[in-house]
Design a protein around this motif. Structure first.
Motif, short mmCIF file in Angstrom:
data_model
loop_
_atom_site.label_atom_id
_atom_site.label_comp_id
_atom_site.label_asym_id
_atom_site.label_seq_id
_atom_site.Cartn_x
_atom_site.Cartn_y
_atom_site.Cartn_z
N GLY A 39 62.16 -53.54 11.92
CA GLY A 39 62.77 -54.70 12.89
C GLY A 39 63.63 -54.15 13.24
N ALA A 40 63.84 -55.37 14.19
CA ALA A 40 65.22 -56.11 14.16
C ALA A 40 66.19 -55.20 14.34
CB ALA A 40 65.22 -57.27 13.33
N GLN A 41 66.22 -54.14 15.44
CA GLN A 41 66.71 -52.89 15.77
C GLN A 41 67.20 -52.31 14.36
OE1 GLN A 41 68.95 -56.21 17.18
NE2 GLN A 41 67.27 -55.32 18.58
N ALA A 42 66.42 -52.24 13.21
CA ALA A 42 66.97 -51.00 11.84
C ALA A 42 66.63 -50.01 12.70
CB ALA A 42 66.50 -52.22 10.86
N GLY A 43 64.89 -49.52 13.49
CA GLY A 43 65.01 -48.34 13.77
C GLY A 43 66.00 -47.79 14.49
N GLU A 44 66.99 -48.11 15.36
CA GLU A 44 67.94 -47.47 16.06
C GLU A 44 69.70 -47.60 14.87
OE1 GLU A 44 68.09 -51.36 19.24
OE2 GLU A 44 70.37 -50.04 19.65
N VAL A 45 69.34 -48.48 13.92
CA VAL A 45 70.62 -47.93 12.85
C VAL A 45 69.92 -47.37 12.87
CG1 VAL A 45 71.70 -48.83 10.97
CG2 VAL A 45 70.93 -50.43 13.06
N ALA A 46 68.65 -46.73 11.47
CA ALA A 46 67.97 -45.35 10.88
C ALA A 46 68.62 -44.22 12.15
CB ALA A 46 66.74 -45.66 10.79
N SER A 47 68.48 -44.09 12.63
CA SER A 47 68.38 -42.96 13.86
C SER A 47 69.93 -42.56 13.94
CB SER A 47 67.15 -43.19 15.11
OG SER A 47 67.91 -44.06 15.94
N ARG A 48 70.29 -43.54 14.24
CA ARG A 48 72.08 -43.48 15.02
C ARG A 48 72.65 -42.93 13.62
NH1 ARG A 48 73.78 -48.73 16.74
NH2 ARG A 48 75.28 -48.46 15.21
N SER A 84 69.92 -49.44 4.01
CA SER A 84 68.70 -50.09 3.97
C SER A 84 68.89 -51.42 2.52
CB SER A 84 67.68 -49.27 4.30
OG SER A 84 67.29 -48.88 3.50
N ARG A 85 69.23 -50.91 2.22
CA ARG A 85 69.27 -51.75 0.55
C ARG A 85 70.36 -52.50 0.18
NH1 ARG A 85 65.19 -49.85 -3.10
NH2 ARG A 85 67.35 -50.30 -4.92
N SER A 86 71.85 -52.14 0.98
CA SER A 86 72.62 -52.66 0.57
C SER A 86 72.79 -53.93 2.21
CB SER A 86 74.09 -52.26 0.81
OG SER A 86 73.93 -51.19 2.77
N HIS A 87 72.06 -54.01 3.18
CA HIS A 87 71.74 -54.67 4.27
C HIS A 87 70.39 -55.26 3.87
CE1 HIS A 87 75.48 -52.30 4.80
NE2 HIS A 87 75.81 -53.87 5.61
N GLU A 88 70.27 -56.49 4.01
CA GLU A 88 68.45 -56.63 4.09
C GLU A 88 68.31 -56.82 5.12
OE1 GLU A 88 66.57 -61.11 2.55
OE2 GLU A 88 68.98 -60.56 2.23
N GLU A 89 68.76 -56.74 6.35
CA GLU A 89 68.56 -57.13 7.68
C GLU A 89 67.81 -54.95 7.84
OE1 GLU A 89 71.12 -57.14 6.80
OE2 GLU A 89 72.97 -56.62 8.83
N HIS A 90 68.51 -54.45 7.50
CA HIS A 90 67.64 -53.13 7.27
C HIS A 90 66.50 -52.31 6.34
CE1 HIS A 90 71.81 -52.19 9.63
NE2 HIS A 90 71.14 -52.80 10.49
N ALA A 91 66.25 -53.57 5.42
CA ALA A 91 65.15 -53.48 4.59
C ALA A 91 64.26 -52.34 5.11
CB ALA A 91 64.86 -54.20 3.79
N GLY A 92 63.81 -51.87 4.47
CA GLY A 92 62.23 -50.17 5.29
C GLY A 92 62.23 -49.57 6.47
#
Ligand code: MN
Length: 411
Positions: A39-48, A84-92
């Motif tokens: 959620g919340a742009q985390a997918g973009e962060v992960a793929s980038r 994802s561990r260090s940024h709550e908004e990127h969890a999971g």
């Protein structure tokens, strides 16, 4: 010696998503597609992040290209997992990653998730990657036909992704490719919207890679564009190496031949769908008329990740009855969780997939039961316990804790 003659890449948000969570890399000799989730742009962060790590290039070392490429993908996994561990908004958060490295003599592939790699040769389409998805696992177990899988409502559920856990199994393979071959890497936003024969037809008819890429994206959008669509196309050529013969001088069209008959493509797709079918399809493929003395292609050497190979061996030797017992264990070993409600009406954490196979076989196991009864939850948050959304372990545990504390905001 192999070289990338030309490439074209395009990513499109599609018609129904607000953001594009796909990323790609097209920097010869390395090409990749990553499809992020979270959620919340985390997918973009992960793929980038996955693509950024690949851009660093193969690590030096004495291993084979396959080993070094797999190492790079594992590094991407670690980097995403740390974020994802260090940024709550990127969890999971997580991402698929399908990477193709064009070496001097061979194509090396590393793959996690359901983004795909296809080879077009002599007007035929062959899929070189196997999805790590629920439906493909069921097809392999003989529980679904490939046709049923294509239409299955849960076809976008993946069983492996980068970043979800501290370690990941990476499938690698090496393929023989040759002058005129066209490779397509794509996210499921393409293949969940248009069928493989249509993909083959578009590429075969296109006058250039660019036209093929644009038309593939257009076709996926015309079919609904329900997901982000990414395509990376490249054409291989053979050039004189240090000790090679005369240089290849011929000009290729996109696939080297005129549009195929759809029936031939279907047959190739059907063969490619069976184990060993790839090698068969290659051997049966007619030599291109312009290359009459084509040496027979060697079948690809495919190496599975050790844990998968062991699991398959176990399934093979224990026979049908034991295999039926082993299947739930196999799925349970996958790294997904979901929150549901058990028979007593309590919110419960499950490991595995929220499905039952024919014969009442579960592909999930109960992890723990919370003290929260579904009835005790406000109506507006009950769906979070009944929608069976796939989550990472930490994400699922967080949700249960929040439900226990009454902290979940209703949708
Ligand atoms: Mn997707």
């Amino acid at each position: 010696m192999l070289r990338v003659a030309k490439h074209f890449e395009r990513t499109d948000t599609g018609r129904q998503r607000r953001a594009n969570e796909d990323s790609y890399l097209a920097r010869s000799p390395l090409f990749a597609v990553a499809d992020g989730m979270g959620g919340a742009q985390a997918g973009e962060v992960a793929s980038r992040t996955a693509v950024e790590v690949l851009q660093e290039g193969l690590p030096d070392g004495s291993g084979s290209i396959e080993e070094r490429l797999a190492g790079l993908v594992r590094e991407a996994n670690a980097r995403i997992h740390d974020l994802s561990r260090s940024h709550e908004e990127h969890a999971g958060m997580g991402t698929t990653l399908t990477a193709a490295y064009v070496g001097e003599d061979e194509l090396t592939v590393a793959h996690v998730g359901d983004s795909r790699l296809y080879l077009f040769r002599d007007g035929r389409l062959e899929r070189l990657s196997r999805d790590h998805s629920l439906v493909e696992e069921l097809v392999r177990e003989g529980k679904l036909t490939p046709e049923e899988a294509e239409e299955h409502p849960q076809r976008s559920i993946i069983t492996r992704a980068l970043g979800v856990e501290a370690s990941v199994m990476v499938d690698t393979a090496t393929h023989q490719v040759r002058d005129g071959d066209v490779l397509l890497l794509c996210s499921d936003g393409l293949t969940s919207m248009i069928h493989e024969p249509r993909v083959a037809e578009i590429v075969a008819r296109a006058a250039s890679l660019e036209e093929a890429g644009r038309e593939l994206v257009e076709a996926a959008n015309a079919a609904g564009g329900r997901d982000n669509i990414t395509v990376v196309l490249l054409r291989i050529e053979e050039v004189a190496g240090p000790d090679a013969g005369p240089p290849a001088t011929e000009q290729s069209t996109v696939t080297g031949v005129a549009a195929p008959r759809v029936a031939a493509v279907r047959a190739a797709v059907a063969r490619a769908g069976t184990r060993g079918g790839e090698a068969q399809a290659r051997r049966r493929g007619p030599a291109s008329p312009r290359r009459p003395v084509e040496p027979e292609a060697r079948p690809p050497r495919r190496r599975r990740a050790p844990r998968t190979r062991t699991a398959l061996k176990v399934l093979a030797v224990t026979g049908v009855i034991l295999a039926l017992v082993a299947i739930p264990g196999y799925f349970a070993s996958q790294t997904v969780y979901f929150v549901g409600v058990d028979a007593d009406g309590f919110v419960t954490l499950y490991r595995g997939m929220p499905y039952d196979l024919p014969g009442g076989i579960h592909v999930y196991t109960k992890n723990f039961e919370s003290g929260v009864a579904l009835d005790a939850l406000p109506a507006r948050v009950r769906t979070t316990a009944t929608e069976h959304k796939l989550r990472s372990h930490d994400d699922a545990v967080d949700l249960i804790r929040q439900l226990e504390r009454g902290q979940v905001a209703g949708q």
